[in-house]
Enzyme design. Structure first.
Site, PDB file in Angstrom:
ATOM      1  CE  LYS A 126      -4.405   1.047   0.133  1.00  0.00           C
ATOM      2  NZ  LYS A 126      -5.554   0.348  -0.474  1.00  0.00           N
ATOM      3  CG  ASP A 166      -7.301   3.422  -0.931  1.00  0.00           C
ATOM      4  OD1 ASP A 166      -7.824   2.305  -0.869  1.00  0.00           O
ATOM      5  OD2 ASP A 166      -7.351   4.236   0.021  1.00  0.00           O
TER       6      ASP A 166
END
Ligand code: NDP
Length: 451
Positions: A126, A166
């Site tokens: 991430k 995201d």
């Protein structure tokens, strides 16, 4: 004390507040897999847990860019490459002022098990930045993305690490990031997913997470012998990529989504939300949901400030199924009690970890179906993997092809989770089922690959 309890204690004694959400995610996983760790000594012998909770590496860098007034701006960029036992690191980039290392560690950790659950060859990672895209011009977004990629490109690649979007990172940002990567490396390759279709994106990637969450819910309700979503009132939070596409799929299957939220408040339209208008407000004009009521006078916009503290207006709306699709810890114990009192039968996490542990406990103890994020919102990474396959093969799949494969994949994930829960004596507990199934696959790969 079991090794699992020992691990939780060690991390709870740490004084790093940034890591709160990471501990929360880790604790849930450790509780779920404790019986597995106790029953099979190989996990202890290979120190799988100790190795799994520490990222392979965390890259932190300075991002310097010029705003439209030609003033120098400085932000921090990150990439947490967590675990690549199953394939290249894979996980989104988040641009939001709250981003810090702890949040990205939590998201990266969740991503390992989520990606494992899909059965596809992808590891977990991430990244992101504390950059706030809100209120910035397209040129400012472009300049920031270019500066961010100037540093990030050193660490990613189609077989190394493949970021996606995201919160705050959609097709526009992925386009600018891809353009800069191409310029620096002179290489046209599938290094990012979520690209616009015109230059290598997969059809249905924008829809994938929201649609996937609805497919998962349909399958879960069927397995649990509950009534289908057709004709049922549903509540949704968020008004971004995941929320809007969950709303779209709910409408397509004949359910009635009546809400969405942004960071300032809840929109409630009891007749069912007008999706075309929502898309115009949030995706095109990027303005507050408050504008919805200017043309739909019977709808209500309830600002966060006008609702009692510690509860969220959206979870006080009676519904059959709830879909939290905004952000972490947005549904707390009071919200869960409101859902239960109002007769809700099912909660599906479209966002990552939107429910607090207390909320999950209340929901499960009252017999509602509960679909945890790492299983229910895996549709995004599933179609991202499809995008990687299409890029590698220089091919294009049709919308229908991708949709069919996505639906099948979500049904398989749901069934795998339900069967795992049953095998481990916790039938109906999709949290434990998802954690155990996701963990086992990664752990077995880590053992096979040695240290
Ligand atoms: P977006 O940036 O597209 O949208 C987020 C939306 O949530 C925005 O409308 C935002 O409001 C709203 N929001 C943010 N904070 C709050 C809050 N505290 N209360 C209410 N609403 C809030 O993000 P995504 O839709 O992409 O992501 C949403 C969630 O889904 C995240 O948890 C993400 O990690 C997860 N996820 C996303 C995937 C994807 O494919 N995009 C894949 C898997 C998970 P505002 O408009 O005011 O900013």
């Amino acid at each position: 004390m079991s090794i699992a309890q020992d691990k939780i204690k060690k991390y709870e004694n740490s004084d790093c507040q940034q890591d709160d959400v990471f501990y929360q995610a880790m604790e849930e996983v450790i509780c779920s897999i404790a019986p597995l760790l106790e029953s099979d000594s190989k996990y202890k012998r290979y120190a799988i847990l100790d190795r799994l909770v520490v990222p392979d590496r965390t890259i932190k860098f300075k991002v310097t860019w010029l705003n439209d007034a030609n003033e120098i701006q400085v932000n921090t960029g990150y990439r947490v490459q967590f675990n690549n036992a199953l394939g290249p690191y894979k996980g989104g980039l988040r641009f939001h002022p709250t981003v810090n290392e702890g949040i990205l560690k939590f998201l990266g950790f969740e991503q390992i098990l989520k990606n494992s659950l899909t059965g596809l060859p992808v590891g977990g990672g991430k990244g992101g930045s504390d950059f706030d895209p809100k209120g910035k011009s397209d040129f400012e977004i472009m300049k920031f993305c270019s500066a961010f990629m100037t540093e990030l490109h050193k660490y990613i690649g189609p077989r190394i690490d493949v970021p996606a979007g995201d919160i705050g990172v959609g097709g526009r940002e992925i386009g600018f990031l891809f353009g800069e990567y191409k310029k620096i490396t002179s290489s046209y390759e599938g290094v990012l997913t979520g690209k616009p279709f015109v230059f290598g994106g997969s059809l249905m990637r924008p829809e994938a997470t929201g649609y996937g969450a609805v497919y998962f819910t349909q399958q879960m309700l069927e397995i649990e012998g509950k009534e289908s979503l057709e004709g049922k009132v549903c509540t949704v939070s968020g008004a971004g990529n995941v929320a809007l596409h969950a709303i779209e799929k709910l409408q397509q299957i004949g359910a009635i989504p009546v809400s969405c939220t942004d960071s300032r408040g809840t929109l409630y339209d009891s007749r069912g939300v007008d999706l075309a208008l929502l898309k115009e407000l949030k995706l095109e004009r990027r303005v507050s949901l408050e504008e919805y009521v200017l043309t739909h006078e019977s709808a209500k916009y309830i600002p966060v400030s006008e609702y009692p503290e510690h509860a969220h207006a959206v979870w006080d709306i009676p519904c059959y199924a709830a879909f939290p699709c905004a952000t972490q810890n947005e549904l707390n114990e009071i919200d869960a009690q409101n859902l239960i009192t109002n007769g809700c039968e099912s909660v599906t996490e479209g966002a990552n970890m939107p429910s607090t542990p207390e909320a999950i406990a209340a929901i499960q103890s009252h017999g509602l179906c509960f679909a945890p994020a790492k299983a229910a919102n895996a549709g995004g990474v599933v179609v991202s993997s499809f995008e990687m396959s299409q890029n590698a093969a220089m091919s294009r799949w049709t919308f229908e092809e991708v949709d069919e494969k996505l639906k099948l994949n979500m049904q398989q994930i749901c069934t795998r989770v339900a069967l795992t829960a049953k095998d481990y004596g916790v039938e109906g507990n999709y949290v434990d089922g998802a954690n155990i199934a996701g963990f086992k696959k990664v752990a077995d790969a880590m053992i096979a690959e040695g240290i």
